[in-house]
Design an enzyme around this catalytic site. Structure first.
Site, PDB file in Angstrom:
ATOM      1  N   ILE A  15       0.820  -1.227   0.000  1.00  0.00           N
ATOM      2  CA  ILE A  15       0.000   0.000   0.000  1.00  0.00           C
ATOM      3  C   ILE A  15       0.850   1.272   0.000  1.00  0.00           C
ATOM      4  O   ILE A  15       0.318   2.374  -0.040  1.00  0.00           O
ATOM      5  CB  ILE A  15      -0.969   0.023   1.202  1.00  0.00           C
ATOM      6  CG1 ILE A  15      -0.213  -0.111   2.530  1.00  0.00           C
ATOM      7  CG2 ILE A  15      -2.026  -1.059   1.058  1.00  0.00           C
ATOM      8  CD1 ILE A  15      -1.106   0.022   3.760  1.00  0.00           C
ATOM      9  N   ARG A  17       5.289   2.875  -0.474  1.00  0.00           N
ATOM     10  CA  ARG A  17       6.722   2.621  -0.635  1.00  0.00           C
ATOM     11  C   ARG A  17       7.494   3.857  -0.240  1.00  0.00           C
ATOM     12  O   ARG A  17       7.108   4.973  -0.585  1.00  0.00           O
ATOM     13  CB  ARG A  17       7.025   2.228  -2.090  1.00  0.00           C
ATOM     14  CG  ARG A  17       8.435   1.736  -2.344  1.00  0.00           C
ATOM     15  CD  ARG A  17       8.548   1.197  -3.755  1.00  0.00           C
ATOM     16  NE  ARG A  17       7.871  -0.079  -3.898  1.00  0.00           N
ATOM     17  CZ  ARG A  17       8.478  -1.264  -3.775  1.00  0.00           C
ATOM     18  NH1 ARG A  17       9.766  -1.305  -3.487  1.00  0.00           N
ATOM     19  NH2 ARG A  17       7.807  -2.392  -3.929  1.00  0.00           N
ATOM     20  N   GLY A  18       8.566   3.670   0.505  1.00  0.00           N
ATOM     21  CA  GLY A  18       9.393   4.779   0.951  1.00  0.00           C
ATOM     22  C   GLY A  18      10.849   4.557   0.631  1.00  0.00           C
ATOM     23  O   GLY A  18      11.214   3.615  -0.076  1.00  0.00           O
ATOM     24  N   ARG A  19      11.690   5.420   1.209  1.00  0.00           N
ATOM     25  CA  ARG A  19      13.118   5.386   0.911  1.00  0.00           C
ATOM     26  C   ARG A  19      13.779   4.080   1.363  1.00  0.00           C
ATOM     27  O   ARG A  19      14.655   3.546   0.694  1.00  0.00           O
ATOM     28  CB  ARG A  19      13.781   6.573   1.600  1.00  0.00           C
ATOM     29  CG  ARG A  19      15.277   6.672   1.396  1.00  0.00           C
ATOM     30  CD  ARG A  19      15.838   7.872   2.148  1.00  0.00           C
ATOM     31  NE  ARG A  19      17.267   7.827   2.241  1.00  0.00           N
ATOM     32  CZ  ARG A  19      17.995   8.533   3.099  1.00  0.00           C
ATOM     33  NH1 ARG A  19      17.374   9.358   3.939  1.00  0.00           N
ATOM     34  NH2 ARG A  19      19.300   8.439   3.139  1.00  0.00           N
ATOM     35  N   PHE A  20      13.352   3.558   2.524  1.00  0.00           N
ATOM     36  CA  PHE A  20      14.020   2.397   3.094  1.00  0.00           C
ATOM     37  C   PHE A  20      13.223   1.108   2.983  1.00  0.00           C
ATOM     38  O   PHE A  20      13.702   0.058   3.410  1.00  0.00           O
ATOM     39  CB  PHE A  20      14.350   2.643   4.572  1.00  0.00           C
ATOM     40  CG  PHE A  20      15.293   3.790   4.791  1.00  0.00           C
ATOM     41  CD1 PHE A  20      16.517   3.834   4.158  1.00  0.00           C
ATOM     42  CD2 PHE A  20      14.943   4.832   5.635  1.00  0.00           C
ATOM     43  CE1 PHE A  20      17.387   4.897   4.359  1.00  0.00           C
ATOM     44  CE2 PHE A  20      15.805   5.886   5.853  1.00  0.00           C
ATOM     45  CZ  PHE A  20      17.028   5.926   5.207  1.00  0.00           C
ATOM     46  N   THR A  22       9.013  -0.857   2.273  1.00  0.00           N
ATOM     47  CA  THR A  22       7.679  -0.972   1.711  1.00  0.00           C
ATOM     48  C   THR A  22       6.659  -1.139   2.834  1.00  0.00           C
ATOM     49  O   THR A  22       6.956  -1.724   3.870  1.00  0.00           O
ATOM     50  CB  THR A  22       7.616  -2.194   0.769  1.00  0.00           C
ATOM     51  OG1 THR A  22       8.692  -2.112  -0.163  1.00  0.00           O
ATOM     52  CG2 THR A  22       6.312  -2.225   0.005  1.00  0.00           C
ATOM     53  N   ILE A  23       5.451  -0.602   2.614  1.00  0.00           N
ATOM     54  CA  ILE A  23       4.365  -0.749   3.575  1.00  0.00           C
ATOM     55  C   ILE A  23       3.315  -1.687   2.986  1.00  0.00           C
ATOM     56  O   ILE A  23       2.879  -1.517   1.838  1.00  0.00           O
ATOM     57  CB  ILE A  23       3.734   0.615   3.924  1.00  0.00           C
ATOM     58  CG1 ILE A  23       4.800   1.545   4.507  1.00  0.00           C
ATOM     59  CG2 ILE A  23       2.590   0.433   4.919  1.00  0.00           C
ATOM     60  CD1 ILE A  23       4.319   2.944   4.772  1.00  0.00           C
ATOM     61  N   LYS A  38       5.271  -1.785   8.129  1.00  0.00           N
ATOM     62  CA  LYS A  38       6.403  -1.166   7.437  1.00  0.00           C
ATOM     63  C   LYS A  38       7.557  -2.156   7.449  1.00  0.00           C
ATOM     64  O   LYS A  38       8.067  -2.532   8.513  1.00  0.00           O
ATOM     65  CB  LYS A  38       6.809   0.136   8.123  1.00  0.00           C
ATOM     66  CG  LYS A  38       7.962   0.856   7.431  1.00  0.00           C
ATOM     67  CD  LYS A  38       8.445   2.069   8.220  1.00  0.00           C
ATOM     68  CE  LYS A  38       7.485   3.215   8.156  1.00  0.00           C
ATOM     69  NZ  LYS A  38       8.071   4.461   8.748  1.00  0.00           N
ATOM     70  N   ASP A 132      10.542  16.812  13.473  1.00  0.00           N
ATOM     71  CA  ASP A 132      10.255  16.866  12.035  1.00  0.00           C
ATOM     72  C   ASP A 132       8.756  16.839  11.792  1.00  0.00           C
ATOM     73  O   ASP A 132       8.246  16.062  10.986  1.00  0.00           O
ATOM     74  CB  ASP A 132      10.943  15.707  11.305  1.00  0.00           C
ATOM     75  CG  ASP A 132      10.945  15.903   9.782  1.00  0.00           C
ATOM     76  OD1 ASP A 132      10.815  17.066   9.322  1.00  0.00           O
ATOM     77  OD2 ASP A 132      11.080  14.903   9.049  1.00  0.00           O
TER      78      ASP A 132
END
Length: 281
Positions: A15, A17-20, A22-23, A38, A132
């Site tokens: 569902i 995708r990120g830098r490090f 997948t979700i 994650k 952040d």
């Protein structure tokens, strides 16, 4: 790979995708309750900063859970190659996506900033600064409850300890961070104030054509309320913004002070039933 996760949860479709990593959507086999997982590929962590962020997120999320406005973590599974974090399943659109369409009404903005400040105040009471806070890190669950997420940059403070290091995102980072000074948890209040400003105005309070220009504008901290944009915003809301987006940390509101301003007296907002409510005198 990630066999421990699969022994405890049924893993479904991807569902996000990120830098490090997948979700995935996953389900508990007994309750059939849906969650998000994650899956972080450790081979993509290139330096000590990446590894520090990897260790931070589950540590701080576990400490801070449960809270109605903080993304809850349920399980962490780790082996030599992967880290899997099972957490609340949220909608695909963040606060950033919602802010793209149009400015919020003052009632909508007041409700959202109240929930965000309650999440941040909970962090601060436990000695954790997020560092952040930005719309991309503010999610919503299936019941539309706000959830503060992504604690990879979080840090401990307390007992007179200050923090250091340039951490954060253009538009939302506090000036003392950019100036390389030591700072306290009120950097989070600055970020929340910037988010409130954008929700009401549809534009950031400090901007430029590049990251360098944005940072210069943030450091100058010349906060303005263009009459064309802010003509329908109450004086009380603008006063709250001045106290949250204050250049000098010593004069800037704490999360508790900002919440008191909202709850005790100064911000007008509409109740769901239609009437105008003024909290406080």
């Amino acid at each position: 790979m990630w066999s421990a996760l699969k022994r405890n949860y049924e893993v479904s479709e991807e569902i996000g995708r990120g830098r490090f990593g997948t979700i995935f959507r996953c389900f508990h086999p007994l309750s059939n309750e849906p969650y998000a997982c994650k899956l972080i590929d450790k081979s993509l962590l290139l330096d000590s900063t990446d590894r520090h962020c990897l260790q931070n997120e589950p540590k701080f999320m576990s400490l801070l859970s449960p809270h109605p406005n903080i993304l809850q973590i349920f399980h962490v599974f780790e082996d030599d190659h992967y880290l899997s974090i099972v957490m609340d399943l949220c909608q695909p659109h963040t606060l950033f996506d919602r802010m793209l369409h149009a400015p919020f009404s003052e009632s909508q903005a007041a409700s959202l900033i109240k929930n965000l400040l309650e999440a941040v105040a909970h962090c601060h009471r436990l000695g954790v600064a997020h560092r952040d806070i930005k719309p991309d890190n503010i999610l919503f669950d299936s019941a539309d409850n706000l959830k503060l997420a992504d604690f990879g940059s979080a840090e401990w403070f307390g007992d007179g300890r200050s923090m250091s290091g340039v951490v954060g995102t253009p538009y939302y980072v506090a000036p003392e961070v950019l100036l390389g000074r030591e700072y306290d948890e009120k950097v989070d209040v600055w970020s929340c104030g910037v988010i409130l400003y954008i929700m009401l105005a549809g534009i950031p309070p400090f901007y430029g054509d590049s990251a360098a220009e944005i940072f210069e504008a943030v450091v100058r901290a010349n906060l303005r309320f263009p009459s064309r944009i802010f003509r329908t915003v109450s004086p009380a809301a603008k006063d709250l913004l001045r106290k949250m987006i204050c250049r000098y940390s010593s004069r800037r509101f704490s999360t508790e002070q900002a919440l008191s301003k909202l709850l005790l007296g100064s911000v007008f907002f509409f109740l769901g039933g239609g009437g105008v409510c003024v909290l406080g005198p």
